[in-house]
Design an enzyme around this catalytic site. Structure first.
Site, PDB file in Angstrom:
ATOM      1  N   ASP A 105      78.757  -7.013  83.238  1.00  0.00           N
ATOM      2  CA  ASP A 105      78.078  -7.662  82.111  1.00  0.00           C
ATOM      3  C   ASP A 105      77.310  -8.891  82.579  1.00  0.00           C
ATOM      4  OD1 ASP A 105      77.309  -7.999  79.472  1.00  0.00           O
ATOM      5  OD2 ASP A 105      79.347  -7.894  78.678  1.00  0.00           O
ATOM      6  N   ASP A 151      74.545  -3.735  72.157  1.00  0.00           N
ATOM      7  CA  ASP A 151      75.845  -4.087  71.574  1.00  0.00           C
ATOM      8  C   ASP A 151      75.966  -3.579  70.141  1.00  0.00           C
ATOM      9  OD1 ASP A 151      76.792  -5.300  73.831  1.00  0.00           O
ATOM     10  OD2 ASP A 151      76.344  -7.345  73.192  1.00  0.00           O
TER      11      ASP A 151
END
Length: 703
Positions: free
Chosen positions: A441, A506
């Site tokens: 990430d 997301d």
């Protein structure tokens, strides 16, 4: 004259004013055309009230060129050499490659310009390298790979967005002047994807000429389209360099970001086919040929609540539904009970996991789940042992106040000691545990990205990231890596050479995902686009969708689950298991086939097909209220006219009676076999679909 040919396209380069100039990019030409006839038909008039020489767009324009357009190259040497004028040193060519070596005699700057053709996919790669063969440092202010665009091209389709709203198309005409898409956030960004399309008014889903471009770079970038009064149009793309960022010392070299581009006469579908095929052939590298496993990611199920009993229960529920990989997300390492502490200390938190991750490892083995783990290696919290011991490792400028992002700062990974630390931390965990997947990430943009000397290092940062990823893959070749950056903030061919999956967004809202996946698939194949089944109510939009819509959307990517399925009803678990089984049945077709957008009869629908060896999958998502009371027929031009196809309904809306009294006959019949010619010419009458409902069909060839 030099020519490169792919299956369906050609490029022709002529020397004009002693410089190589691309004079043709388009549909494939025969190989027996002559330079003499090409020059004759392309010799343009010389207008009054201008310079006495024709303006030609060279492969490496500078301020010395008389085009009065944005130059490809800007330099400064000794404060006075800013308009290099190239001399052609050597040229070479083969069936797949054209190479020119150009020298600026005043500064000693050498450009090695290479154009490669992938004939099977109709994708070209423009790869350039600079060498300072002079005696003085040379500041590279700008390098934008530059290509001529035919005058008939009139429109640009770029892709913008933001967090949880990636890959939104943005259409604009090509003006007399320029349009520019610039990103200085340090990663590919949600805002400006490093790729776009250029086409004319005839481009549709199935037909029409057009160009697709993509810069294979995971950092700052710029794309420009410019049309001049002199009749020239150019596309330019390259790394966006900050002042003082790139100075070539004598003997030093600089490798520019590669530019990938394709031409098609087959509309958006042709661009999708070319890029998807190219990525599979030339970019992607999987650790094995195993099918893409179904994920469960723990983030939206438990967030920071990492109790072993909760993880055990989630793993058991995952196995019951047919899930194959368990990815432990943020929250497993030291002091990470919220997002304010712990980043940088990549040690298992003994207060939460007193026996390390070994009990979880045993749980996953018991439930036949492989093990994935979340990292954010490039980041650090100030509340961490790493920062307390090495505050100088931050990417920062002395004396300036820098904003945090998600309570975190960026490490200077261009420093060898930082790279070594991160590698050793990750390597230790991959060695101790049977981890076969990393979710990598990156949850903030770069700002004030300067090194200890105060120089901007944005492009060096990206190169250092590639080096670190390559080092990890070399040490652990069986481990897959996902590129996540607050969702789709780092998606490009550059990072994909080192990873195997993108977390597109997301946002798991099926409505939003349908749009994102439709446009992302112009550049990337389905198997790298992570797409998860979320809960009924999306955590990012609060919008609710039925399970068939959520699962049917995730079906056409690399499928996963982002949902606390421990809390799901028995019926939902049974239904989820059905869709996971369907994914397993179809994934070889989806991940080996070509996804193309479909021209739907209703403008409020998102439609696409996936063509595989002996069949076709079709998805129609009704995004908003139907435009008409009867939608009309769906044409399927990719089916073989002489073939006969069995139609199977895989997903359809459960409740439809309030919008139509009767369904089309084919939806009421148990077995339907239809001619490919009829489906291509006459089409399939679609039912009336509710807003945010989904229809998925399979056409299997029988003869």
């Amino acid at each position: 004259m030099e020519m490169l040919h792919c299956h369906n396209s050609s490029i022709v380069i002529l020397q004009q004013a002693n410089m190589p100039c691309i004079r043709y990019i388009g549909a494939r030409l025969s190989s027996d055309i002559t330079e003499q006839e090409l020059r004759a038909i392309q010799s343009e008039p010389l207008p009054n009230a201008g310079l006495d020489d024709r303006a030609h767009l060279s492969i490496a324009s500078t301020y010395a060129d008389p085009t009065f357009m944005e130059p490809a190259l800007k330099i400064l040497c000794q404060g006075r050499h800013w308009a290099p004028q190239w001399q052609l040193q050597t040229q070479s060519s083969s069936a797949e490659l054209i190479e020119y070596r150009l020298l600026d005699p005043k500064t000693g700057l050498l450009l090695v310009w290479r154009l490669l053709a992938c004939a099977a996919t109709d994708v070209y790669t423009l790869d350039c390298r600079f060498e300072n063969n002079g005696a003085e440092p040379i500041a590279i202010v700008q390098w934008l790979a530059t290509l001529p665009i035919p005058k008939a091209m009139t429109a640009v389709k770029a892709f913008t967005g933001r967090w949880v709203h990636e890959f939104q198309p943005q259409d604009c005409p090509i003006p007399l002047g320029s349009v520019e898409f610039k990103n200085i956030k340090g990663r590919s960004s949600h805002d400006h994807f490093p790729g776009l399309l250029i086409a004319d008014a005839l481009l549709s889903e199935h037909s029409g000429p057009g160009f697709g471009f993509h810069l294979g770079w995971s950092g700052n970038h710029c794309q420009r389209v410019e049309r001049s009064q002199n009749g020239l149009t150019q596309y330019q793309a390259g790394i966006e360099l900050l002042p003082g960022e790139l100075e070539l010392a004598p003997g030093a070299t600089f490798n520019a970001a590669p530019l990938y581009f394709t031409h098609t006469e087959q509309g958006l579908g042709g661009i999708a086919q070319n890029f998807q095929s190219f990525v599979r052939a030339e970019i992607l590298s999987f650790p094995s040929d195993k099918p893409r496993p179904v994920h469960i990611n723990t983030w939206e199920a438990i967030y920071f609540d990492h109790r072993q009993s909760e993880l055990d229960a989630l793993a058991a529920a995952a196995q019951d539904c047919g899930i194959e990989r368990f990815v432990l997300d943020d929250g497993w390492f030291n002091a990470r009970r919220n997002d304010k502490a712990g980043l940088g200390d990549w040690l298992v938190d003994s207060t939460v996991y007193p026996d390390g991750l070994h009990p979880l490892k045993e749980t996953l083995a018991r439930h036949n789940l492989s093990f994935g783990l979340w990292f954010e290696p490039e980041m650090v919290n100030k509340d961490s042992n790493l920062f307390r011991n090495h505050p100088d490792w931050l990417l920062q400028l002395d004396g300036l106040v820098q904003s945090s992002g998600r309570n975190q700062w960026v490490l200077d990974i261009t420093r060898a000691e930082v790279q070594n630390y991160l590698f050793s931390q990750i390597d230790a965990l991959l060695t101790e545990y049977p981890i076969d997947y990393i979710k990598w990430d990156m949850n903030r943009d770069l700002s004030q990205a300067g090194n200890s000397q105060g120089l901007p290092i944005y492009h060096r940062y990206v190169g250092s990231l590639y080096d670190l990823l390559a080092r990890i893959r070399s040490a652990h070749p069986s481990v897959e890596i996902e590129s996540c950056a607050s969702g789709g903030g780092r998606m490009d061919f550059g990072i994909l050479r080192h990873t195997q999956r993108f977390w597109l967004s997301d946002c798991n809202d099926a409505n939003e995902r349908q749009t994102m996946q439709q446009w992302a698939s112009l550049f990337f194949p389905s198997e790298v686009l992570g797409s998860h089944v979320g809960p009924v109510h999306s955590h990012t939009t609060s919008r609710a969708h039925s399970l068939p819509v959520r699962a049917g959307t995730a079906l056409f990517g690399h499928m996963g689950v982002e949902w606390d399925i421990r809390q799901a009803s028995g019926d939902d678990k049974k239904s989820l298991s059905h869709f996971i089984a369907l994914y397993k049945q179809l994934r070889s077709n989806i991940h080996g086939g070509i996804r193309r957008p479909l021209q739907t009869p209703d403008k409020n629908q998102i439609g696409f097909s996936v063509q595989y060896t002996d069949g076709l999958l079709v998805s129609i998502f009704q995004q908003t209220m139907p435009e008409l009371s009867i939608p009309g027929p769906l044409l399927l031009p990719l089916l073989e006219p002489e073939g006969r196809y069995q139609l199977k309904v895989l997903i359809q809306p459960e409740h439809t009676q309030h919008l139509m009294k009767q369904k089309p006959d084919w939806l009421l019949q148990e077995e339907v076999v239809i001619s490919g010619e009829l489906l291509a010419r006459c089409g399939l009458a679609l039912p009336v679909l509710d807003p945010e409902s989904l229809l998925v069909l399979q056409f299997s060839r029988l003869s």
